[in-house]
Motif scaffolding. Structure first.
Motif, PDB file in Angstrom:
ATOM      1  N   LEU A  31      52.694  15.904  32.000  1.00  0.00           N
ATOM      2  CA  LEU A  31      54.069  15.530  31.693  1.00  0.00           C
ATOM      3  C   LEU A  31      54.082  14.667  30.440  1.00  0.00           C
ATOM      4  CD1 LEU A  31      55.105  14.650  35.358  1.00  0.00           C
ATOM      5  CD2 LEU A  31      55.639  16.758  34.098  1.00  0.00           C
ATOM      6  N   LEU A  32      54.898  15.059  29.475  1.00  0.00           N
ATOM      7  CA  LEU A  32      54.863  14.474  28.139  1.00  0.00           C
ATOM      8  C   LEU A  32      56.158  13.744  27.822  1.00  0.00           C
ATOM      9  CD1 LEU A  32      53.363  17.665  26.522  1.00  0.00           C
ATOM     10  CD2 LEU A  32      52.112  15.604  27.172  1.00  0.00           C
ATOM     11  N   HIS A  33      56.023  12.584  27.226  1.00  0.00           N
ATOM     12  CA  HIS A  33      57.186  11.789  26.811  1.00  0.00           C
ATOM     13  C   HIS A  33      57.421  11.959  25.314  1.00  0.00           C
ATOM     14  CE1 HIS A  33      54.947   8.749  24.523  1.00  0.00           C
ATOM     15  NE2 HIS A  33      54.005   8.846  25.455  1.00  0.00           N
ATOM     16  N   GLY A  34      58.542  11.403  24.856  1.00  0.00           N
ATOM     17  CA  GLY A  34      58.851  11.405  23.434  1.00  0.00           C
ATOM     18  C   GLY A  34      58.977   9.988  22.923  1.00  0.00           C
ATOM     19  N   THR A  35      60.191   9.561  22.598  1.00  0.00           N
ATOM     20  CA  THR A  35      60.402   8.242  22.008  1.00  0.00           C
ATOM     21  C   THR A  35      60.416   7.125  23.052  1.00  0.00           C
ATOM     22  OG1 THR A  35      62.796   8.630  22.051  1.00  0.00           O
ATOM     23  CG2 THR A  35      61.650   9.132  20.002  1.00  0.00           C
ATOM     24  N   PHE A  36      60.082   7.445  24.292  1.00  0.00           N
ATOM     25  CA  PHE A  36      59.983   6.407  25.326  1.00  0.00           C
ATOM     26  C   PHE A  36      58.495   6.286  25.704  1.00  0.00           C
ATOM     27  CE2 PHE A  36      64.158   8.263  25.287  1.00  0.00           C
ATOM     28  CZ  PHE A  36      64.991   7.152  25.291  1.00  0.00           C
ATOM     29  N   TRP A  37      58.155   6.358  26.974  1.00  0.00           N
ATOM     30  CA  TRP A  37      56.746   6.388  27.380  1.00  0.00           C
ATOM     31  C   TRP A  37      56.666   6.990  28.769  1.00  0.00           C
ATOM     32  CZ3 TRP A  37      54.393   1.989  30.444  1.00  0.00           C
ATOM     33  CH2 TRP A  37      55.341   1.074  30.903  1.00  0.00           C
ATOM     34  N   SER A  38      55.501   6.988  29.383  1.00  0.00           N
ATOM     35  CA  SER A  38      55.301   7.677  30.658  1.00  0.00           C
ATOM     36  C   SER A  38      56.235   7.195  31.762  1.00  0.00           C
ATOM     37  CB  SER A  38      53.845   7.532  31.115  1.00  0.00           C
ATOM     38  OG  SER A  38      53.498   6.162  31.263  1.00  0.00           O
ATOM     39  N   ARG A  39      56.836   6.043  31.591  1.00  0.00           N
ATOM     40  CA  ARG A  39      57.766   5.496  32.595  1.00  0.00           C
ATOM     41  C   ARG A  39      58.910   6.459  32.918  1.00  0.00           C
ATOM     42  NH1 ARG A  39      60.942   4.257  35.820  1.00  0.00           N
ATOM     43  NH2 ARG A  39      61.475   2.214  36.689  1.00  0.00           N
ATOM     44  N   VAL A  40      59.270   7.334  31.985  1.00  0.00           N
ATOM     45  CA  VAL A  40      60.388   8.254  32.243  1.00  0.00           C
ATOM     46  C   VAL A  40      60.100   9.181  33.424  1.00  0.00           C
ATOM     47  CG1 VAL A  40      61.198   8.221  29.852  1.00  0.00           C
ATOM     48  CG2 VAL A  40      59.604  10.006  30.581  1.00  0.00           C
ATOM     49  N   TRP A  41      58.822   9.438  33.705  1.00  0.00           N
ATOM     50  CA  TRP A  41      58.448  10.363  34.771  1.00  0.00           C
ATOM     51  C   TRP A  41      58.199   9.680  36.112  1.00  0.00           C
ATOM     52  CZ3 TRP A  41      59.355  15.232  33.743  1.00  0.00           C
ATOM     53  CH2 TRP A  41      59.270  15.688  32.427  1.00  0.00           C
ATOM     54  N   LEU A  42      58.058   8.351  36.113  1.00  0.00           N
ATOM     55  CA  LEU A  42      57.681   7.641  37.336  1.00  0.00           C
ATOM     56  C   LEU A  42      58.569   7.961  38.542  1.00  0.00           C
ATOM     57  CD1 LEU A  42      55.895   5.567  38.776  1.00  0.00           C
ATOM     58  CD2 LEU A  42      57.433   3.779  37.911  1.00  0.00           C
ATOM     59  N   PRO A  43      59.901   8.036  38.385  1.00  0.00           N
ATOM     60  CA  PRO A  43      60.739   8.250  39.573  1.00  0.00           C
ATOM     61  C   PRO A  43      60.515   9.574  40.292  1.00  0.00           C
ATOM     62  CG  PRO A  43      62.053   7.356  37.760  1.00  0.00           C
ATOM     63  CD  PRO A  43      60.740   7.765  37.187  1.00  0.00           C
ATOM     64  N   VAL A  44      59.868  10.549  39.660  1.00  0.00           N
ATOM     65  CA  VAL A  44      59.707  11.864  40.307  1.00  0.00           C
ATOM     66  C   VAL A  44      58.256  12.216  40.613  1.00  0.00           C
ATOM     67  CG1 VAL A  44      61.825  12.737  39.249  1.00  0.00           C
ATOM     68  CG2 VAL A  44      59.632  13.144  38.108  1.00  0.00           C
ATOM     69  N   LEU A  45      57.310  11.365  40.269  1.00  0.00           N
ATOM     70  CA  LEU A  45      55.902  11.711  40.451  1.00  0.00           C
ATOM     71  C   LEU A  45      55.545  11.898  41.918  1.00  0.00           C
ATOM     72  CD1 LEU A  45      54.059   9.472  37.822  1.00  0.00           C
ATOM     73  CD2 LEU A  45      54.902  11.807  37.586  1.00  0.00           C
ATOM     74  N   ASP A  46      56.069  11.043  42.795  1.00  0.00           N
ATOM     75  CA  ASP A  46      55.738  11.174  44.214  1.00  0.00           C
ATOM     76  C   ASP A  46      56.269  12.478  44.794  1.00  0.00           C
ATOM     77  OD1 ASP A  46      58.328  10.194  43.860  1.00  0.00           O
ATOM     78  OD2 ASP A  46      58.346   9.202  45.808  1.00  0.00           O
ATOM     79  N   LYS A  47      57.408  12.934  44.295  1.00  0.00           N
ATOM     80  CA  LYS A  47      57.982  14.201  44.780  1.00  0.00           C
ATOM     81  C   LYS A  47      57.118  15.383  44.354  1.00  0.00           C
ATOM     82  CE  LYS A  47      62.639  12.292  44.763  1.00  0.00           C
ATOM     83  NZ  LYS A  47      62.109  10.910  44.607  1.00  0.00           N
ATOM     84  N   LEU A  48      56.599  15.336  43.139  1.00  0.00           N
ATOM     85  CA  LEU A  48      55.714  16.403  42.684  1.00  0.00           C
ATOM     86  C   LEU A  48      54.421  16.404  43.491  1.00  0.00           C
ATOM     87  CD1 LEU A  48      56.114  16.222  38.788  1.00  0.00           C
ATOM     88  CD2 LEU A  48      57.346  17.646  40.394  1.00  0.00           C
ATOM     89  N   ALA A  49      53.867  15.225  43.706  1.00  0.00           N
ATOM     90  CA  ALA A  49      52.626  15.135  44.467  1.00  0.00           C
ATOM     91  C   ALA A  49      52.815  15.644  45.889  1.00  0.00           C
ATOM     92  CB  ALA A  49      52.122  13.691  44.478  1.00  0.00           C
TER      93      ALA A  49
END
Length: 281
Positions: A31-49
């Motif tokens: 999962l790749l970020h742009g002008t922010f950082w990896s924090r943008v993906w944190l809220p959905v990581l547990d759902k993917l796992a």
């Protein structure tokens, strides 16, 4: 930073530490970020796992918690794409992988999709850049070397405060805004951010159109409908023109819809990647 089994790990890439958030086990979804950082993906990581895949939300060099520093040359989309491949090799991923991109990370994701370097099983964008939708004027102005030279980390934090706030839910609270701004309080990271902004060029996505139109890989767009930076009409065009693409709209969500509605974003992503990621070994 951890939530529901999410952990932050580090791997060396070219002798420089690359930091990433991950959870679970199974086929890798980078999962790749742009002008922010990896924090943008944190809220959905547990759902993917929980769906049986292993999300890996990486901080690009000089961003977030990763080491290094980007330059105008290393901040281009082609250069970052080759870096992501090296990052995946450092993780032991040499073949099948699924890819997701947000913001300018969506341009990297598209290049990975159409390259022959990896076998991309599934591709997703979450309010990512497409076609000529980028860079926005507030990003493109950092092409000016004088502006970059005179802008300190403290200055950049103030410049970015309103765009960050407007990308989050309507009342994000000061604490969440500061979480998103925190990495660029470091001069090295601020310089990397400005290099990425200066190197942003829509030709890196427009030149991919013939290859995208020929791609049969399963694709999913999950889009905050209220995004004023990457508007939903671009997602509609992509879904209409690029084969095997499904568009899921997230009502009442802006540029970072993972923060507005983690369930509405995470559920379709989890179902999609679980259905298409190839299990190997």
């Amino acid at each position: 930073m951890s939530a529901n089994g999410v952990k932050r790990e580090v791997v060396d890439v070219d002798g420089v530490p690359a930091s990433y958030l991950t959870a679970g086990d199974g086929p890798v979804v980078v999962l790749l970020h742009g002008t922010f950082w990896s924090r943008v993906w944190l809220p959905v990581l547990d759902k993917l796992a929980a769906a049986g895949v292993r999300p890996v939300a990486v901080d690009l060099p000089g961003f977030g918690r990763s080491g290094g520093e980007l330059t105008l040359e290393t901040a281009t989309i082609p250069a970052l794409t080759t870096w992501v491949v090296r990052f995946l090799h450092a993780l032991g991923v040499d073949g099948h992988v699924s890819v997701g991109g947000h913001d300018i990370g969506g341009a990297i994701a598209q290049r990975l999709l159409v390259s022959d370097t990896l076998d991309v099983d599934a591709f997703a964008l979450v309010n990512g850049v497409t076609y000529d939708s980028w860079p926005l004027p507030r990003i493109a102005r950092f092409r000016d070397p004088d502006l970059r030279a005179k802008t300190s980390a403290r200055d950049l934090v103030q410049i970015r405060r309103d765009p960050v706030r407007s990308s989050l839910p309507p009342t994000p609270g000061d604490a969440l805004v500061e979480v998103y701004l925190n990495p660029i309080t470091e001069e090295r990271v601020a310089r990397s951010w400005m290099a990425l902004a200066a190197a942003a060029d829509c030709r890196y996505t427009t030149e991919l159109l013939p290859a995208l139109r020929a791609s049969t890989t399963p694709k999913l767009l999950v889009w905050g409908e209220d995004d004023t930076a990457q508007t939903v009409d671009y997602a509609e065009r992509f879904a209409a023109e690029v084969p095997n693409t499904t568009l899921v709209r997230v009502a009442g969500a802006g540029h970072i819809p993972t923060e507005n509605d983690p369930e509405a974003v995470g559920r379709p992503l989890a179902e999609f990647f679980a259905a298409h990621a190839v299990k190997t070994g």
